[in-house]
Design a protein around this motif. Structure first.
Motif, mmCIF file in Angstrom:
data_model
loop_
_atom_site.group_PDB
_atom_site.id
_atom_site.type_symbol
_atom_site.label_atom_id
_atom_site.label_comp_id
_atom_site.label_asym_id
_atom_site.label_seq_id
_atom_site.Cartn_x
_atom_site.Cartn_y
_atom_site.Cartn_z
ATOM 1 N N UNK A 1 0.854 -1.183 0.000
ATOM 2 C CA UNK A 1 0.000 0.000 0.000
ATOM 3 C C UNK A 1 0.886 1.227 0.000
ATOM 4 N N UNK A 2 0.921 1.892 -1.120
ATOM 5 C CA UNK A 2 1.746 3.073 -1.253
ATOM 6 C C UNK A 2 0.985 4.060 -2.127
ATOM 7 N N UNK A 3 0.937 5.303 -1.669
ATOM 8 C CA UNK A 3 0.151 6.277 -2.420
ATOM 9 C C UNK A 3 0.803 6.576 -3.753
ATOM 10 N N UNK A 4 2.146 6.499 -3.799
ATOM 11 C CA UNK A 4 2.824 6.897 -5.026
ATOM 12 C C UNK A 4 2.774 5.824 -6.100
ATOM 13 N N UNK A 5 2.397 4.575 -5.707
ATOM 14 C CA UNK A 5 2.373 3.503 -6.697
ATOM 15 C C UNK A 5 1.173 3.613 -7.603
ATOM 16 N N UNK A 6 1.451 3.720 -8.902
ATOM 17 C CA UNK A 6 0.343 3.730 -9.852
ATOM 18 C C UNK A 6 0.756 2.918 -11.065
ATOM 19 N N UNK A 7 -0.207 2.172 -11.600
ATOM 20 C CA UNK A 7 0.087 1.422 -12.809
ATOM 21 C C UNK A 7 0.282 2.389 -13.967
ATOM 22 N N UNK A 8 1.120 1.981 -14.898
ATOM 23 C CA UNK A 8 1.339 2.816 -16.084
ATOM 24 C C UNK A 8 0.055 2.991 -16.884
ATOM 25 N N UNK A 9 -0.792 1.939 -16.818
ATOM 26 C CA UNK A 9 -2.022 2.010 -17.609
ATOM 27 C C UNK A 9 -3.033 2.967 -17.015
ATOM 28 N N UNK B 1 -2.421 5.960 -15.571
ATOM 29 C CA UNK B 1 -2.134 7.386 -15.653
ATOM 30 C C UNK B 1 -2.819 7.979 -16.868
ATOM 31 N N UNK B 2 -3.469 9.107 -16.695
ATOM 32 C CA UNK B 2 -4.238 9.659 -17.823
ATOM 33 C C UNK B 2 -3.369 10.184 -18.959
ATOM 34 N N UNK B 3 -2.057 10.390 -18.696
ATOM 35 C CA UNK B 3 -1.209 10.914 -19.779
ATOM 36 C C UNK B 3 -0.934 9.847 -20.816
ATOM 37 N N UNK B 4 -0.993 8.572 -20.398
ATOM 38 C CA UNK B 4 -0.577 7.506 -21.293
ATOM 39 C C UNK B 4 -1.710 6.948 -22.125
ATOM 40 N N UNK B 5 -2.918 7.411 -21.911
ATOM 41 C CA UNK B 5 -4.050 6.926 -22.707
ATOM 42 C C UNK B 5 -4.149 7.772 -23.958
#
Lengths: 132, 197
Positions: free
Chosen positions: A109-117, A119-123
């Protein structure tokens, strides 16, 4: 499958039939668990064909879909029915154990962890499926 | 030499330093003291973790067989049949059109998923296989698995028989000889336009 894709005017989807077939098999696996008495082997069979289909046609599954399938025995993981969720400490994590085979997965559980998929920049493009 | 009274210094040293020794083991070690060396570090009787092996294909099929004998009710598979008809309706009517493209329909049925379709055998070499009808549960390289109307499960081989699927206005005939391929490989394969002798 990627995110739910469809057809905006102009954007082309190659291999649309593969995505539709994967979608159908995923729903059939959910149906197999809802039968009475519960049939775990049938749903394992459907998810296994799903994985081989994606492999043969070089199509990547979305990571959110992959997280609901056990890596060892290919069971559909539904909390309360086929798997258990527990919280443990130091460092804080959630542990998901499959009831069929006993393998577990840990998510820190980490707030900074986000999947690459996620993130709204990568869509680049979102395509919606046509309904006849 | 006089026999030492009680435990000698060495024996007491061994008892203190080596942890986790039961009494039987202590006696054995003390007997061997004068002949063999003793390891002061206690060896843990470790449980060697075996790697879980994935089940072989053979065992998976045997498990399926055992599990399916409980669920052989024809009426229970009703939602599967509904899902299949919706899925094929979406694939056939491309782009919101109301008429079916006959050229495209051939390719669609070759590449489509057949789990949950209502199938019937029209012609075959074995006379007792004709006129069987049911929904497909599993599909492998050479066989179909079917739930019949009489609540039984039957395995039907693909070779030497002709199948038929009825969907709304369409009637599809499938020659089983040309269809002996794994379902996951059927998408990429191109079928020839003639029937080889």
């Amino acid at each position: 499958m990627g995110k739910k894709k469809g057809n905006q005017s102009g954007s082309h989807l190659q291999k649309k039939d593969v995505y539709q077939r994967l979608n159908y098999l995923y729903q059939a696996a959910h149906f197999a668990i809802s039968m009475q008495p519960v049939n775990k082997e049938l749903s394992k069979y459907y998810t296994r064909t799903m994985k081989t289909l994606a492999q043969k046609n070089v199509v990547r599954l979305h990571p959110h879909v992959k997280r609901t399938i056990c890596k060892h025995c290919d069971l559909l993981l539904i909390p309360g029915v086929t798997c258990t969720y527990r919280n443990k400490g130091k460092p804080k994590q959630t542990v998901v154990t499959c009831q069929g085979c006993g393998t577990f997965r840990r998510y820190l559980l980490n707030i900074d962890n986000k999947l690459w998929h996620d993130k709204p920049e990568n869509i680049a493009n979102v395509v919606m499926c046509n309904k006849s | 030499m006089e026999e030492p009274k009680g435990l000698s210094f060495v024996e007491q040293f061994v008892k203190e330093k080596v942890p986790d020794l039961s009494e039987k083991k202590l006696e054995k070690q003390l007997v061997n003291l004068y002949q063999k060396p003793i390891l002061l570090l206690c060896e843990k009787s470790g449980k060697v973790k075996k790697k879980k092996q994935k089940k072989s294909l053979r065992q998976c099929k045997a498990d399926l067989k055992r599990a399916l004998t409980q669920n052989s009710n024809y009426a229970e598979y009703e939602p599967l049949r509904k899902m299949w008809s919706e899925y094929i309706r979406e694939v056939l009517y491309v782009g919101g059109k109301k008429q079916v493209d006959m050229k495209m329909a051939q390719e669609v049925f070759l590449k489509a998923d057949l789990h949950g379709a209502v199938i019937s055998v029209v012609l075959s070499n074995c006379k007792h296989l004709e006129k069987t009808k049911g929904t497909i549960i599993t599909e492998s390289k050479n066989m179909f698995q079917i739930v019949t109307l009489k609540n039984t499960i039957r395995n039907i081989p693909k070779k030497n028989s002709v199948f038929e699927i009825i969907f709304e206005n369409l009637r599809v005939t499938i020659f089983g000889d040309q269809f002996c391929i794994k379902p996951s490989q059927r998408l990429t394969k191109k079928f020839k336009n003639y029937i080889p002798v």
